[in-house]
Design an enzyme around this catalytic site. Structure first.
Site, mmCIF file in Angstrom:
data_model
loop_
_atom_site.group_PDB
_atom_site.id
_atom_site.type_symbol
_atom_site.label_atom_id
_atom_site.label_comp_id
_atom_site.label_asym_id
_atom_site.label_seq_id
_atom_site.Cartn_x
_atom_site.Cartn_y
_atom_site.Cartn_z
ATOM 1 N N MET A 280 6.132 0.823 2.682
ATOM 2 C CA MET A 280 7.092 2.046 1.733
ATOM 3 C C MET A 280 8.576 1.265 1.797
ATOM 4 S SD MET A 280 6.344 5.839 3.165
ATOM 5 C CE MET A 280 6.293 5.356 5.014
ATOM 6 N N ALA A 281 8.328 0.389 0.783
ATOM 7 C CA ALA A 281 9.777 -0.278 0.085
ATOM 8 C C ALA A 281 11.064 0.961 0.151
ATOM 9 C CB ALA A 281 9.442 -0.439 -1.144
ATOM 10 N N GLY B 269 -3.302 9.319 0.835
ATOM 11 C CA GLY B 269 -2.416 9.556 0.408
ATOM 12 C C GLY B 269 -2.441 11.512 0.680
ATOM 13 N N ASP B 270 -0.975 12.050 0.683
ATOM 14 C CA ASP B 270 -1.420 13.411 0.782
ATOM 15 C C ASP B 270 -1.380 13.760 2.178
ATOM 16 O OD1 ASP B 270 0.598 13.600 -1.227
ATOM 17 O OD2 ASP B 270 -1.529 14.327 -2.334
ATOM 18 N N CYS C 253 1.628 -0.611 -6.315
ATOM 19 C CA CYS C 253 3.251 -0.259 -6.720
ATOM 20 C C CYS C 253 3.730 -0.073 -7.868
ATOM 21 C CB CYS C 253 4.325 -1.245 -6.699
ATOM 22 S SG CYS C 253 5.890 -0.693 -6.684
ATOM 23 N N GLN D 94 3.454 -6.840 3.962
ATOM 24 C CA GLN D 94 2.255 -7.006 2.655
ATOM 25 C C GLN D 94 3.343 -7.540 1.590
ATOM 26 O OE1 GLN D 94 3.226 -3.741 -0.331
ATOM 27 N NE2 GLN D 94 1.244 -3.463 0.052
#
Length: 343
Positions: free
Chosen positions: A30-31, A223-224, A119, A88
């Site tokens: 996560m950037a 995801g989620d 992204c 990454q």
């Protein structure tokens, strides 16, 4: 039907090339968040099979090197960090990406090279035609993966993607085949399209539908997943080999430990007490100050602190006060006042 509803056993590990990831729980890149300090917080709790760095620009890496300015800031801590660890990278030029991958293997001894094809941010996918923009072109993705695989073999090369650029252009299955054909060792799929950004819900049926298109490499779903129970349920229900946890870990980095316990058939350990969370935030703050200095370290810590407060009583007031703190003393005072006792 792509749900794996008859699944009884959940594997306690996943193979990525020669690398064994155990448990099969991945910390999502996560950037702006998954820097060295955050990864050390995650490692301190345990349960994460493979941490992954923020995405590193291949072009930026080479430009910084050309100017004699060392390495990108996002490689902070990579050399001394325990293994396994994935870095990454992103770009759209196979040659530049392969060169950076080679140097990451030779100079940093990374465990895995992960490639960002997911992204959706405008400055990545729109302005420079990288990230999720490339999901339109499976053949281009295959060229990139193949070039990197040939350059860094036997180090595993993985890819992270989305379902497609939008609902009219779902290309995850074609991209999966391209990644595997090029020699990739694993594929992570986030269950949204690029157009969705983070709106709506991740589509785990669509993630699971990718699995039949892979003959030999593992599929990682993302995801989620916001609770340990959801993590285990995803592994039990859907046709995936591992799961990747992102935003939930920013507020609860101990979620990996809890999910790993459930996977092992144990009761999940309780969340840290409020006092322990206070000490955790302050330790995180100190790591950032040691690297970036008191003022910048404090400013950088504000976004992490706001995440830690998620779901807690008084979170809104804490976010306002912590988000405006400038000096270390001011920040520490705010944290101690809001995390002073258990509710």
């Amino acid at each position: 039907m792509t749900m794996n509803s008859g699944r009884v056993c959940i594997a306690d590990k996943v193979k990525i090339g020669h690398l064994t990831v155990s448990p099969p729980l991945f910390q999502a890149p996560m950037a702006g968040f998954t820097n060295f300090a955050f990864r050390q917080i995650v490692r301190s709790f345990g349960g994460c099979g493979l941490p992954i760095t923020e995405m590193v620009s291949a072009r930026g890496f080479l430009e910084i090197d050309r100017r004699g300015e060392g390495y990108p800031e996002r490689l902070w801590g990579v050399r001394q960090e325990p293994r396994p660890l994935a870095v990454q990278i992103w770009d759209n030029d196979p040659g530049q990406m392969a060169e950076v991958a080679r140097r990451l293997v030779d100079e940093f001894a990374v465990s895995t090279i992960d490639i960002n094809f997911g992204c959706p941010a405008k400055q990545i996918a729109g302005n420079v035609s990288c990230g999720s923009y490339l999901l339109r072109f499976p053949e281009r993705i295959e060229q990139i993966v193949r070039r990197i695989v040939e350059t860094v073999r036997p180090v595993p090369v993985t890819a992270k993607i989305r379902l497609g650029v939008d609902r009219k252009n779902i290309t995850a299955c074609e991209v999966a085949q391209a990644v595997e054909e090029a020699g990739g060792s694993a594929l992570a799929v986030h269950g949204r399209t690029a157009a969705q950004m983070y709106r709506g819900r991740a589509d785990w049926e669509a993630i699971s539908a990718v699995k039949p298109y892979l003959r030999r490499i593992p599929l990682i779903g993302n995801g989620d997943l916001s609770t340990p129970e959801q993590i285990v349920d995803a592994l039990r229900t859907y046709d995936v080999d591992g799961v990747m946890i992102g935003r939930a870990s920013l507020s609860r980095p101990w979620i990996f430990r809890q999910a790993a316990a459930l996977l092992a058939g144990q009761s999940p350990p309780p969340a840290p007490s409020l006092a322990e969370q206070r000490d955790l935030i302050l330790a995180h703050h100190r790591m950032l100050m040691e690297r970036f200095g008191p003022r910048r370290g404090t400013v950088l810590m504000r976004k992490f602190a706001c995440r830690y407060a998620h779901g807690k009583p008084g979170a809104k007031r804490f976010r306002i006060e912590a988000g405006s703190a400038i000096s270390p003393e001011e920040f520490v005072h705010v944290v101690k006042r809001h995390f002073s006792h258990d509710a």
